[in-house]
Design an enzyme around this catalytic site. Structure first.
Site, PDB file in Angstrom:
ATOM      1  N   GLU A 275       0.809  -1.207   0.000  1.00  0.00           N
ATOM      2  CA  GLU A 275       0.000   0.000   0.000  1.00  0.00           C
ATOM      3  C   GLU A 275       0.850   1.267   0.000  1.00  0.00           C
ATOM      4  O   GLU A 275       0.417   2.307  -0.507  1.00  0.00           O
ATOM      5  CB  GLU A 275      -0.938   0.024   1.213  1.00  0.00           C
ATOM      6  CG  GLU A 275      -2.168  -0.847   1.040  1.00  0.00           C
ATOM      7  CD  GLU A 275      -3.237  -0.550   2.070  1.00  0.00           C
ATOM      8  OE1 GLU A 275      -4.372  -1.009   1.873  1.00  0.00           O
ATOM      9  OE2 GLU A 275      -2.948   0.122   3.077  1.00  0.00           O
TER      10      GLU A 275
ATOM     11  N   HIS B 274      10.056 -26.425  -1.869  1.00  0.00           N
ATOM     12  CA  HIS B 274       9.625 -27.540  -2.709  1.00  0.00           C
ATOM     13  C   HIS B 274       8.441 -27.168  -3.590  1.00  0.00           C
ATOM     14  O   HIS B 274       7.813 -28.042  -4.191  1.00  0.00           O
ATOM     15  CB  HIS B 274       9.290 -28.742  -1.818  1.00  0.00           C
ATOM     16  CG  HIS B 274      10.439 -29.178  -0.980  1.00  0.00           C
ATOM     17  ND1 HIS B 274      11.387 -30.089  -1.411  1.00  0.00           N
ATOM     18  CD2 HIS B 274      10.832 -28.778   0.265  1.00  0.00           C
ATOM     19  CE1 HIS B 274      12.302 -30.251  -0.458  1.00  0.00           C
ATOM     20  NE2 HIS B 274      11.991 -29.466   0.560  1.00  0.00           N
TER      21      HIS B 274
ATOM     22  N   LYS C 155     -13.133   0.598  -3.622  1.00  0.00           N
ATOM     23  CA  LYS C 155     -14.212   0.745  -2.654  1.00  0.00           C
ATOM     24  C   LYS C 155     -15.402   1.479  -3.259  1.00  0.00           C
ATOM     25  O   LYS C 155     -16.560   1.098  -3.038  1.00  0.00           O
ATOM     26  CB  LYS C 155     -13.712   1.492  -1.414  1.00  0.00           C
ATOM     27  CG  LYS C 155     -12.830   0.675  -0.490  1.00  0.00           C
ATOM     28  CD  LYS C 155     -12.435   1.489   0.734  1.00  0.00           C
ATOM     29  CE  LYS C 155     -11.553   0.692   1.681  1.00  0.00           C
ATOM     30  NZ  LYS C 155     -11.150   1.493   2.860  1.00  0.00           N
TER      31      LYS C 155
END
Length: 428
Positions: free
Chosen positions: A284, A305, A419
């Site tokens: 952010e 792995h 938003k």
């Protein structure tokens, strides 16, 4: 103590380049150490005692004590910067099922909109004595707002309106709608520090309250952060001895060398939630204007792995920063017995898993450093003091790194864009 080990910077970046860059950009360090006036409304975290003074800690511990007497389960309702630091600290300190002492635990809500996960939260609260803490700076974010309604109604159904009110804490901005709700319904209200953005709140009551409820020694954690602040903001010291500054310079030089991802890697799974906190902090703060290293993480040795092949031989767009714990704690030793069958692992007879894990770490770092810059952040041990240091180290490094990159470390315009689209879809 915390140290930056540059011995395995490897390819693309060198310590000499870091030193030259330090001299060329020393004004950035000085400005950030002093705290820039243009960011004054966002730098409340820079001086630890502004929001974690002894007086504030007294109040936090007093409230945490009252909540511990009333309940065994603390539901922390918050998303991103409102829960990541507390969760990171509890995980690092060895919490099982959200509890350090086996009696008081923290569970998490307000960080998802999944009905499946929210049902699991409610099921997890059954049979428990519960308090809830809604953390919302502006009380407009959908995840904590919807979870607060869900859990508040659950509390009312179980304890009645007055009983529920005694079990609700809210952390928000004075004068906000959340503050008004608390006054109207008799909920406890604590202050979300106005000059501190969510991702920089690790050393404020936003996180210190749930930590204290769970049994964290918050005074030791804050003391560690104060010590780190004194080191990193000492303007009389040689910049060459400032590990946060040199780490920020490594990140900028990696960007200039064409690298586009920073992988925070660790061989202790206890850093799993710390890595999520780190990802938000840097993602952010720096991810703007087409700039910024993409922050990711790798939990080794398991992910050796799965991701190890790519890290070693992939596109070479990575720098890899390692977290390394130098001294074992009381639970960090486990010795293998001698061979009882011919399992072909006799070379491990009498070996301690601490040393086995270290061998995997040193070999992996050496291999990766052949093609990647691999700075290592070393901390002596995992305890409250060193976690406080680590939180402050990364926050100050992020401030420095964003300034070197030329972006505002404290806004998040991309988050606000999604938003608004989401609220429009929901008919707000």
């Amino acid at each position: 103590m915390l140290r930056l080990n540059e011995n395995h910077l490897g390819a693309r970046v060198t310590s000499d380049e870091v030193s030259r860059a330090s001299g060329a950009h020393s004004d950035v360090l000085a400005r950030c150490q002093a705290g820039e006036e243009r960011h004054a409304g966002s730098l409340g975290w820079l001086h630890v005692d502004d929001w974690a003074s002894d007086e504030r800690l007294d109040r936090i511990e007093e409230l945490a004590g009252r909540l511990r007497e009333a309940a065994d389960t603390f539901a922390l309702i918050g998303v991103g910067g409102s829960n990541n630091a507390a969760r990171a600290a509890l995980c690092a300190l060895g919490a099982r099922d959200g509890s350090l002492d086996g009696t008081h635990r923290v569970v998490y809500a307000g960080n998802t909109l999944s009905a499946f996960e929210l049902r699991r939260v409610l099921e997890d609260l059954e049979g428990r004595n519960v308090v809830i803490d809604c953390v919302a700076k502006n009380f407009e974010t959908l995840e904590p707002g919807s979870s607060f309604r869900l859990l508040r109604q659950w509390l009312v159904g179980r304890y009645g309106p007055e009983g529920a009110a005694r079990r609700i804490v809210c952390c928000g901005t004075p004068g906000s709608h959340l503050d008004d709700l608390c006054h109207e319904h008799g909920y406890e209200f604590t202050t979300f520090p106005e000059p501190v953005g969510g991702r920089y709140t690790a050393l404020t009551e936003v996180h210190l309250l749930p930590m204290a409820f769970a049994g964290v020694d918050v005074r030791a954690l804050v003391a560690g952060a104060r010590s780190e602040e004194a080191l990193l903001r000492d303007r009389t010291a040689d910049p060459a001895d400032n590990p946060a500054w040199r780490y920020a310079l490594v990140r900028r030089l990696a960007w200039d060398a064409g690298l586009r991802v920073e992988l925070l890697s660790f061989f202790e799974p206890r850093f799993r939630w710390f890595s999520k906190w780190y990802e938000q902090l840097f993602g952010e703060s720096e991810g703007k204007d087409g700039l910024g290293l993409f922050p990711a993480s790798a939990e080794y040795s398991e992910e050796l792995h799965s991701l190890g092949q790519y890290v070693q031989d992939g596109t070479h767009q990575l720098m890899e920063t390692f977290l390394d714990v130098m001294e074992p704690g009381p639970l960090d030793s486990l010795v293998l017995g001698g061979s009882d069958i011919d399992d072909r692992f006799g070379y491990l007879d009498g070996c301690d898993f601490w040393e086995i894990n270290k061998a995997s770490f040193t070999a992996s770092r050496a291999a990766h450093a052949r093609t990647l810059p691999c700075p290592t952040i070393e901390l002596d041990r995992v305890d409250e003091e060193h976690l406080g240091r680590l939180f402050y180290f990364f926050m100050f490094s992020c401030y420095l790194s964003a300034e070197l990159l030329g972006v505002n470390p404290f806004d998040q315009p991309g988050v606000e864009a999604y938003k608004q689209l989401m609220f429009r879809t929901l008919g707000r």
